[in-house]
Design a protein around this motif. Structure first.
Motif, PDB file in Angstrom:
ATOM      1  N   SER A 142     -31.049 -19.524  34.057  1.00  0.00           N
ATOM      2  CA  SER A 142     -32.317 -20.076  34.542  1.00  0.00           C
ATOM      3  C   SER A 142     -32.155 -21.228  35.524  1.00  0.00           C
ATOM      4  O   SER A 142     -33.155 -21.732  36.042  1.00  0.00           O
ATOM      5  N   PHE A 143     -30.913 -21.668  35.772  1.00  0.00           N
ATOM      6  CA  PHE A 143     -30.733 -22.875  36.584  1.00  0.00           C
ATOM      7  C   PHE A 143     -29.644 -22.728  37.640  1.00  0.00           C
ATOM      8  O   PHE A 143     -28.556 -22.216  37.375  1.00  0.00           O
ATOM      9  N   LEU A 144     -29.963 -23.241  38.838  1.00  0.00           N
ATOM     10  CA  LEU A 144     -29.041 -23.324  39.961  1.00  0.00           C
ATOM     11  C   LEU A 144     -29.042 -24.780  40.405  1.00  0.00           C
ATOM     12  O   LEU A 144     -30.107 -25.359  40.643  1.00  0.00           O
ATOM     13  N   ILE A 145     -27.844 -25.385  40.514  1.00  0.00           N
ATOM     14  CA  ILE A 145     -27.803 -26.824  40.757  1.00  0.00           C
ATOM     15  C   ILE A 145     -27.000 -27.163  42.007  1.00  0.00           C
ATOM     16  O   ILE A 145     -26.030 -26.482  42.343  1.00  0.00           O
ATOM     17  N   ASN A 146     -27.413 -28.222  42.700  1.00  0.00           N
ATOM     18  CA  ASN A 146     -26.763 -28.718  43.903  1.00  0.00           C
ATOM     19  C   ASN A 146     -25.678 -29.720  43.495  1.00  0.00           C
ATOM     20  O   ASN A 146     -25.948 -30.696  42.807  1.00  0.00           O
ATOM     21  N   LYS A 147     -24.430 -29.480  43.947  1.00  0.00           N
ATOM     22  CA  LYS A 147     -23.310 -30.330  43.536  1.00  0.00           C
ATOM     23  C   LYS A 147     -23.507 -31.797  43.916  1.00  0.00           C
ATOM     24  O   LYS A 147     -22.996 -32.696  43.248  1.00  0.00           O
ATOM     25  N   PHE A 148     -24.258 -32.048  44.990  1.00  0.00           N
ATOM     26  CA  PHE A 148     -24.421 -33.417  45.471  1.00  0.00           C
ATOM     27  C   PHE A 148     -25.309 -34.268  44.560  1.00  0.00           C
ATOM     28  O   PHE A 148     -25.382 -35.485  44.727  1.00  0.00           O
ATOM     29  N   TYR A 149     -25.989 -33.615  43.607  1.00  0.00           N
ATOM     30  CA  TYR A 149     -26.901 -34.357  42.737  1.00  0.00           C
ATOM     31  C   TYR A 149     -26.479 -34.322  41.275  1.00  0.00           C
ATOM     32  O   TYR A 149     -27.260 -34.659  40.391  1.00  0.00           O
ATOM     33  N   ILE A 150     -25.233 -33.925  41.002  1.00  0.00           N
ATOM     34  CA  ILE A 150     -24.725 -33.969  39.625  1.00  0.00           C
ATOM     35  C   ILE A 150     -24.214 -35.382  39.348  1.00  0.00           C
ATOM     36  O   ILE A 150     -23.302 -35.869  40.012  1.00  0.00           O
ATOM     37  N   LYS A 151     -24.818 -36.043  38.373  1.00  0.00           N
ATOM     38  CA  LYS A 151     -24.429 -37.417  38.040  1.00  0.00           C
ATOM     39  C   LYS A 151     -23.434 -37.456  36.881  1.00  0.00           C
ATOM     40  O   LYS A 151     -22.535 -38.297  36.847  1.00  0.00           O
ATOM     41  N   LYS A 152     -23.584 -36.501  35.945  1.00  0.00           N
ATOM     42  CA  LYS A 152     -22.756 -36.569  34.736  1.00  0.00           C
ATOM     43  C   LYS A 152     -22.698 -35.203  34.065  1.00  0.00           C
ATOM     44  O   LYS A 152     -23.669 -34.442  34.104  1.00  0.00           O
ATOM     45  N   TYR A 153     -21.538 -34.888  33.478  1.00  0.00           N
ATOM     46  CA  TYR A 153     -21.407 -33.696  32.631  1.00  0.00           C
ATOM     47  C   TYR A 153     -21.145 -34.150  31.209  1.00  0.00           C
ATOM     48  O   TYR A 153     -20.274 -34.984  30.952  1.00  0.00           O
ATOM     49  N   THR A 154     -21.901 -33.608  30.264  1.00  0.00           N
ATOM     50  CA  THR A 154     -21.745 -33.933  28.848  1.00  0.00           C
ATOM     51  C   THR A 154     -21.155 -32.742  28.122  1.00  0.00           C
ATOM     52  O   THR A 154     -21.638 -31.616  28.260  1.00  0.00           O
ATOM     53  N   LYS A 155     -20.097 -32.975  27.342  1.00  0.00           N
ATOM     54  CA  LYS A 155     -19.435 -31.891  26.626  1.00  0.00           C
ATOM     55  C   LYS A 155     -20.332 -31.325  25.534  1.00  0.00           C
ATOM     56  O   LYS A 155     -21.217 -31.992  25.015  1.00  0.00           O
ATOM     57  N   GLY A 156     -20.046 -30.080  25.151  1.00  0.00           N
ATOM     58  CA  GLY A 156     -20.788 -29.408  24.087  1.00  0.00           C
ATOM     59  C   GLY A 156     -20.383 -27.959  24.068  1.00  0.00           C
ATOM     60  O   GLY A 156     -19.400 -27.562  24.713  1.00  0.00           O
ATOM     61  N   GLU A 157     -21.125 -27.125  23.347  1.00  0.00           N
ATOM     62  CA  GLU A 157     -20.795 -25.699  23.300  1.00  0.00           C
ATOM     63  C   GLU A 157     -20.721 -25.119  24.707  1.00  0.00           C
ATOM     64  O   GLU A 157     -19.801 -24.417  25.063  1.00  0.00           O
ATOM     65  N   GLY A 158     -21.734 -25.422  25.481  1.00  0.00           N
ATOM     66  CA  GLY A 158     -21.687 -25.106  26.909  1.00  0.00           C
ATOM     67  C   GLY A 158     -21.695 -26.404  27.697  1.00  0.00           C
ATOM     68  O   GLY A 158     -21.172 -26.507  28.784  1.00  0.00           O
ATOM     69  N   GLY A 159     -22.284 -27.395  27.063  1.00  0.00           N
ATOM     70  CA  GLY A 159     -22.427 -28.691  27.701  1.00  0.00           C
ATOM     71  C   GLY A 159     -23.706 -28.763  28.514  1.00  0.00           C
ATOM     72  O   GLY A 159     -24.526 -27.830  28.505  1.00  0.00           O
ATOM     73  N   SER A 160     -23.874 -29.861  29.200  1.00  0.00           N
ATOM     74  CA  SER A 160     -25.053 -30.031  30.050  1.00  0.00           C
ATOM     75  C   SER A 160     -24.721 -30.997  31.174  1.00  0.00           C
ATOM     76  O   SER A 160     -23.748 -31.747  31.089  1.00  0.00           O
ATOM     77  N   VAL A 161     -25.521 -30.942  32.227  1.00  0.00           N
ATOM     78  CA  VAL A 161     -25.350 -31.895  33.328  1.00  0.00           C
ATOM     79  C   VAL A 161     -26.601 -32.753  33.440  1.00  0.00           C
ATOM     80  O   VAL A 161     -27.709 -32.331  33.097  1.00  0.00           O
ATOM     81  N   ILE A 162     -26.386 -33.960  33.920  1.00  0.00           N
ATOM     82  CA  ILE A 162     -27.482 -34.865  34.226  1.00  0.00           C
ATOM     83  C   ILE A 162     -27.556 -34.984  35.744  1.00  0.00           C
ATOM     84  O   ILE A 162     -26.542 -35.252  36.399  1.00  0.00           O
ATOM     85  N   THR A 163     -28.730 -34.769  36.307  1.00  0.00           N
ATOM     86  CA  THR A 163     -28.884 -34.863  37.756  1.00  0.00           C
ATOM     87  C   THR A 163     -29.245 -36.278  38.166  1.00  0.00           C
ATOM     88  O   THR A 163     -29.527 -37.140  37.324  1.00  0.00           O
TER      89      THR A 163
END
Length: 250
Positions: A206-227
């Motif tokens: 459901s999501f497509l993200i722009n690399k220039f706006y990734i602020k943080k990656y959080t670990k987890g089963e798949g994890g998540s990113v903060i924009t």
């Protein structure tokens, strides 16, 4: 009946397209003439004033794009024809214009002609040629503009203003740098095809993200990113390894 001009340097392609237009397009289109290069095509377009131009992209002595550069105003519908040229196809898709991929398919010709006729009848000329030509001059530049088919028309947005895209059935929500959101009548798969080479990654179905706006990656089963907009977006378990490799390559 509407009129057309075929611009192509390959006789086989001209014969195929001519036959399809004559036999499968219900006598809606009359072929006014044929040109094998842009030097022949330019004066023919000026004198014959066709409603539709079928325009090959790759030709000797000048491309189809070079032909369009000659016109201050393009008051005819253009249907591009091309062999496999991924960059040209991507640029055309970005500009919301029509193209036929060689070898030419009967149904695709019928669909393209029907769309061109609808545009003619509604007096909707293609105003996206400037965008197309600008984008071709700046290959893979994130300042390129993309026309978005929003509910009430088309809206132009720079690629580097898109933070992420979110799928919503047959629609896509685009979240922009300024905090606004656009609802677009295209699927997220369409945007994935268009934007991947510009630094976007499909981190979830459901999501497509722009690399220039990734602020943080959080670990987890798949994890998540903060924009940069402080939005948390899940990373699918299936895409996690590929995403982290992609992230480490940036």
């Amino acid at each position: 009946m509407y009129t057309c001009l075929i611009v192509d340097d390959e006789n086989k392609s001209i014969e195929t397209l001519s036959k399809i237009l004559l036999e499968y397009c219900d006598n809606k289109v009359q072929i006014l003439g044929i040109a094998n290069n842009i030097d022949e095509a330019y004066p023919l377009i000026l004198s014959l004033k066709p409603n539709i131009v079928f325009l090959d992209i790759e030709m000797p002595f000048g491309s189809g794009f070079d032909l369009l550069e000659k016109f201050d105003k393009i008051d005819f519908q253009v249907i591009f024809t091309t062999g496999f040229d991924q960059y040209a196809i991507t640029a055309i898709k970005f500009s919301a214009l029509d193209y036929l991929l060689k070898p030419i398919n009967i149904q695709e010709v019928k669909d393209a002609v029907a769309k061109a006729i609808r545009n003619i009848e509604s007096r909707q000329l293609n105003d996206n040629f400037k965008i197309l030509l600008e984008n071709l001059r700046k290959p893979k530049n994130t300042t390129n503009k993309i026309p978005l088919p929003v509910i009430n028309g088309l809206e132009l947005v720079q690629i580097d203003q898109i933070v992420h895209c979110q799928a919503d059935e047959d629609y896509t929500h685009l979240f922009l740098k300024d905090g606004t959101k656009k609802v677009v009548t295209k699927s997220i798969k369409d945007f994935e095809e268009l934007l991947t080479e510009y630094g976007f990654f499909r981190i979830h179905h459901s999501f497509l993200i722009n690399k220039f706006y990734i602020k943080k990656y959080t670990k987890g089963e798949g994890g998540s990113v903060i924009t940069e907009l402080d939005t948390e977006i899940p990373v699918s378990r299936r895409r996690k390894v590929e995403f982290l490799q992609w992230l480490n390559e940036l």
